[in-house]
Every structure is written in structure tokens, then in C-alpha cells.
Design a protein around this motif. Structure first.
Motif, short mmCIF file in Angstrom:
data_model
loop_
_atom_site.label_atom_id
_atom_site.label_comp_id
_atom_site.label_asym_id
_atom_site.label_seq_id
_atom_site.Cartn_x
_atom_site.Cartn_y
_atom_site.Cartn_z
N PRO A 310 -0.67 6.64 -9.53
CA PRO A 310 0.58 6.27 -8.83
C PRO A 310 0.35 5.06 -7.95
CG PRO A 310 -0.44 8.19 -7.80
CD PRO A 310 -1.27 7.87 -9.00
N VAL A 311 1.16 4.02 -8.16
CA VAL A 311 0.97 2.78 -7.40
C VAL A 311 2.16 2.46 -6.51
CG1 VAL A 311 -0.64 1.79 -9.06
CG2 VAL A 311 1.80 1.36 -9.31
N VAL A 312 3.31 3.08 -6.76
CA VAL A 312 4.48 2.91 -5.90
C VAL A 312 5.06 4.29 -5.64
CG1 VAL A 312 6.69 1.78 -5.53
CG2 VAL A 312 4.97 0.67 -6.96
N SER A 313 5.25 4.64 -4.38
CA SER A 313 5.70 5.98 -4.02
C SER A 313 7.14 6.22 -4.45
CB SER A 313 5.56 6.21 -2.52
OG SER A 313 6.35 5.27 -1.81
N ALA A 314 7.45 7.49 -4.70
CA ALA A 314 8.79 7.85 -5.16
C ALA A 314 9.85 7.52 -4.13
CB ALA A 314 8.83 9.35 -5.50
N SER A 315 9.51 7.61 -2.85
CA SER A 315 10.49 7.34 -1.81
C SER A 315 10.88 5.87 -1.72
CB SER A 315 9.95 7.79 -0.45
OG SER A 315 8.75 7.09 -0.13
N ARG A 343 13.39 -1.54 -5.84
CA ARG A 343 13.13 -0.88 -4.56
C ARG A 343 14.44 -0.50 -3.87
NH1 ARG A 343 7.86 -1.79 -2.68
NH2 ARG A 343 6.54 -2.17 -4.52
N ARG A 344 14.37 0.54 -3.08
CA ARG A 344 15.50 0.94 -2.25
C ARG A 344 15.53 0.06 -1.00
NH1 ARG A 344 14.61 7.52 -2.42
NH2 ARG A 344 15.09 7.81 -4.65
N PRO A 345 16.70 -0.30 -0.48
CA PRO A 345 18.00 0.03 -1.06
C PRO A 345 18.44 -0.92 -2.15
CG PRO A 345 18.34 -1.09 1.01
CD PRO A 345 16.85 -0.94 0.86
#
Length: 467
Positions: A310-315, A343-345
Motif C-alpha cells: 500500500p502506497v497511498v492510504s484509503a482516506s 485525491r480527496r477532495p
């Protein structure tokens, strides 16, 4: 060991050990591989033909109700001599009954034909059957697009463009600069005789491909990844891929590799071939995808099944996030990687490979004002001998915008890409190769554009790829 936060508040451990790429090692010796190869003679396949009917939407005839009841008047016999009768009916009554019967037969036949054609049309257009509900005859209306390029030892440029036809078959268009021709290959048909059976890419599956052109052993390969339904009825699909281990000498020879990588349903995929920093090794195939926990994960050819990182978190990312993965300079050699993710947002975020299988998750923003609700897909390309890069985003309205990396410190936003001489630019899917070439699906066709590297806000039409 390192970790990235997850949905549940706890860290998810993952390995940062360096691994060696073995996917291409001894590519023609498959006795120790789990891959399955099916040789085929050199051949071309015909262009898809529409299975839909031109008058599906035409008004359908309707039966008219007619009173078929008739009576015989006693007055017909008043002269004491019965008139000549047919089928027990007087001539006038017989004519009325015959006319009614003919009208009913015509109405039934017309209604049956119309209903049958309408039913056949609905069946052909049903998404569950893999057909195109938009009546496309060349390209599945929900098809994604991917492309790759390499230059062989003789200096000839080869391109592969992959998409799905209206039957959801995986189609490859291959360009050879020596012959200056595009060749069509139906990979689903090529793989059908294998003991594995026909490949079954999901309709509208995400597609990703990459090409290798290593100087080590004159290695040239093309790999394409896609999602298939899980054999165990799991709702989340798995990722499979096909390899062309000799795309120049034997372009009909492909091998199939299944996978147990579970992906988020309708996740997008991104792939790159990472060059080795020396001439005596192969390099690595790198796949980025969104796992069902929501993380953006990286896996490579050393162990596709287990070595997922995993390199980018789910959040930090949106669901079914758009992705692009581009080789980049690391020092003076093209051994680095840049991952662009939704990415969010509402931005394209940058994650950078920093060596020894370590990644810097948040390495800045590539482009702002990229709403995940109105974004379909990302693509990326290198420019000016890998010293610059261009990342683009496709909107749901068919428009394309991007950002140019100047090779030093900044990304310059390009709010709108102009398609010079464009025949059709309301794109439903896009792709880019690593040599500044853009591909787009529009109006049931695949188009090719060359990026103006001096002014990357302008793409110039090169021609139609398909049909």
C-alpha cells in the motif's frame, strides 16, 4: 517494515524489501512458469460488424381489432332458390369474413416480426450479454483504452492500442513504422483454443499496458492487464494479463497469466515497465491498482500474488480512483516512477518512488480542481527525453485538461487541451504512450494525436487508429 493508515484506524504492515524482477527472465523457457502459451499462425481478423438492426426504433405496426362475427339473413332465400354458398356462407358474408381474416393475419405477422426484432435488439444491447447498448459497431461504448510503444533494434517504432469491441472482446491494434500499417488482432479469439479457455474481460474493464525495450538481450515485450469476474463468485474481480513475448517476430503468440489480486469493483489500473539502472538486468513490471480496502497498492513481477504494497492510504483517495503511472528520471537514468492518483477532495496527487521499493506517499499536487465525480480517467506521458512530463485528466463531458512538469520544480496547469484538426473530440476514454502520443475513443472510433511538446496545450491529429 513500514505502514499506512487504514479504514479501521490501525496501521497495515507491508514489506519494503527490495525484490528482483523475474517476469521476463528466460522468456521463452516456460517450463517453470505458470503461464500458458498458445501458438497461432500469422493472421488478421475482420473488422466487427454490427449485430443491431437499423429500424429498431421505427414505429411498429399494431393489430387492429375487427368484429369477425357475421350472420346470414333469411331474406337471401326468399325467392325459394338458395343462392350459391361458399363454406356454408352467402357470397356477401364470405367476402366480409375473408377480408377480416386477411386483416388479422397481416396484423399478427407484422406484430410478430416487429416484436421479434425488438426483442432481438434488446437482447443484443443488454449489458449482461456483453453487447453495446449504444448501438456501436466498432468499439464498446463503455470501453476503456490503453496504449504502449517501443523501438526495436532496427529503429522501427511499434505501438499497441487495446480496447474492447461491442462483444467485450479484447482487441489489439498494432502499428509497425517500417510497413506503416495498423494490424487488428482479436486477443479474445486468439486465446479461445487454449486449455485455460477464452479470456473473459469484464465489459468496460479497466485496461493498462506497458512495453519493454531493454538493451539486455534485445528484450522486447508487451503486456496488457484487465479485470475478470472471480471464479468463486466473489463480487470483487481479479486482475489477469496477457504477454506478447515476441511482438515483432511472432505477434500472434500470447501467454495468459491469471491472478488472485482482488480489486475494488471498477477500479482503474496503471502499469509501467521500470527500467533497470544497468544494462545487465531486465527491469520490472509495476502495476498500480486500488484494493478492496481502498488503498492504492503497488505490486511487481517478482510475486504478483503476494507482494502488494500500500502506497497511498484509503482516506486520501476517492473510490475507484483514476490512476496514471509514469517512468521518470532518477538521477541520470530512467529508473524512477511517478504515480498520479485521484485525491480527496478534488486534485491529482503525486506519489514518488524513492528507491529500494520505498514510496513517498504525498509528494505534492499535480493538478487542482479535478473533481472525482466528474472525472473519468488519467493518462500521462514523458517529453523531451524524459526531462519533462505531462499528466492529463478526462472529464465526464469528454473534455481534457492537464498539467506540465517542467523538469525542475513546478507543475503548470493547462486548463484546456486544444485538439487541432480533430475529427471527434468528445472522448469517452483516453490513453498515452511514453513518447508523447495521445489516443482517444470518440464517436465509435479510436483517434491518434501527437502532443506538441513545445506547447502541450495543443494536440495535433495524426490519424484514425480504428476502424
Amino acid at each position: 517494515m513500514a505502514s499506512v493508515g487504514n479504514h479501521y484506524g490501525g496501521p497495515e504492515p507491508y514489506s519494503t524489501l527490495e525484490v528482483q524482477g523475474v517476469e521476463s527472465w528466460n522468456i521463452h523457457g516456460l517450463h517453470d512458469s505458470n503461464k500458458e502459451a498458445v501458438p497461432h499462425p500469422e493472421s488478421q481478423y475482420p473488422q466487427p460488424v454490427s449485430t443491431l438492426n437499423a429500424w429498431d426504433n421505427a414505429p411498429k405496426p399494431e393489430a387492429s381489432g375487427v368484429d369477425a362475427e357475421a350472420t346470414v339473413a333469411r331474406e337471401e332465400y326468399n325467392d325459394g332458390n338458395a343462392k350459391k354458398r361458399r363454406c356454408g356462407l352467402s357470397p356477401s358474408t364470405f367476402k366480409i369474413v375473408l377480408a377480416v381474416v386477411i386483416l388479422i393475419i397481416i396484423a399478427v405477422i407484422a406484430g410478430g416480426v416487429a416484436g421479434g426484432l425488438s426483442s432481438r435488439s434488446r437482447s443484443s444491447g443488454s449489458p449482461s450479454s456483453g453487447e453495446d447498448p449504444a448501438e456501436n459497431v466498432n468499439v464498446l461504448s463503455t470501453s476503456k483504452l490503453t496504449a504502449s510503444n517501443f523501438t526495436d533494434a532496427r529503429g522501427n517504432v511499434h505501438r499497441h492500442v487495446f480496447f474492447q469491441d461491442p462483444h467485450s472482446s479484447l482487441i489489439s491494434r498494432q502499428w509497425d513504422s517500417e510497413n506503416r500499417t495498423w494490424t487488428t488482432r482479436n486477443l479474445s479469439r486468439l486465446m479461445a483454443p487454449s486449455t485455460h479457455g477464452a479470456i473473459r474481460p469484464l465489459p468496460g474493464t479497466a485496461l493498462a499496458c506497458a512495453a519493454a525495450d531493454s538493451r539486455w538481450g534485445s528484450l522486447y515485450e508487451v503486456h496488457v492487464w484487465f479485470s475478470e469476474a472471480s471464479a468463486d463468485q466473489d463480487p470483487d474481480p481479479t486482475v489477469s494479463w496477457l504477454n506478447a513475448n515476441d511482438p515483432v517476430g511472432n505477434p500472434d503468440y500470447w501467454t495468459f497469466s491469471p491472478s488472485v489480486l482482488r480489486t475494488w469493483n471498477r477500479t482503474q489500473l496503471a502499469v509501467a515497465w521500470q527500467r533497470c539502472p544497468a544494462d545487465n538486468c531486465v527491469g520490472d513490471w509495476i502495476l498500480a491498482y486500488q484494493g478492496r480496502e481502498g488503498y492504492i497498492r503497488i505490486t511487481n513481477a517478482s510475486n504478483w500474488d503476494n507482494n502488494t504494497e500500500p502506497v497511498v492510504s484509503a482516506s486520501a483517495v476517492s473510490g475507484t480512483a483514476s490512476l496514471a503511472l509514469l517512468p521518470s528520471l532518477m538521477g541520470t537514468y530512467v529508473h524512477g516512477l511517478t504515480l498520479a492518483s485521484q485525491r480527496r477532495p478534488s486534485s491529482i496527487g503525486k506519489t514518488t518512488f524513492i528507491g529500494d521499493w520505498n514510496w513517498k506517499e504525498d509528494d505534492g499536487t499535480i493538478l487542482n480542481d479535478v473533481d472525482p465525480l466528474t472525472t473519468r480517467q488519467f493518462a500521462a506521458t514523458a517529453m523531451n527525453n524524459w526531462t519533462e512530463a505531462l499528466f492529463v485528466a478526462l472529464s465526464t463531458d469528454g473534455g481534457v485538461k492537464g498539467a506540465r512538469w517542467d523538469g525542475r520544480t513546478a507543475y503548470d496547469a493547462i486548463p484546456r487541451i486544444d485538439f487541432a484538426d480533430g475529427e471527434a473530440t468528445n472522448f469517452s476514454a483516453i490513453a498515452m504512450t511514453t513518447d508523447a502520443t495521445f489516443y482517444g475513443i470518440a464517436d465509435d472510433q479510436v483517434w491518434e494525436y501527437a502532443v506538441d511538446t513545445a506547447d502541450p496545450s495543443t494536440f495535433r491529429l495524426a490519424g484514425r487508429v480504428y476502424p
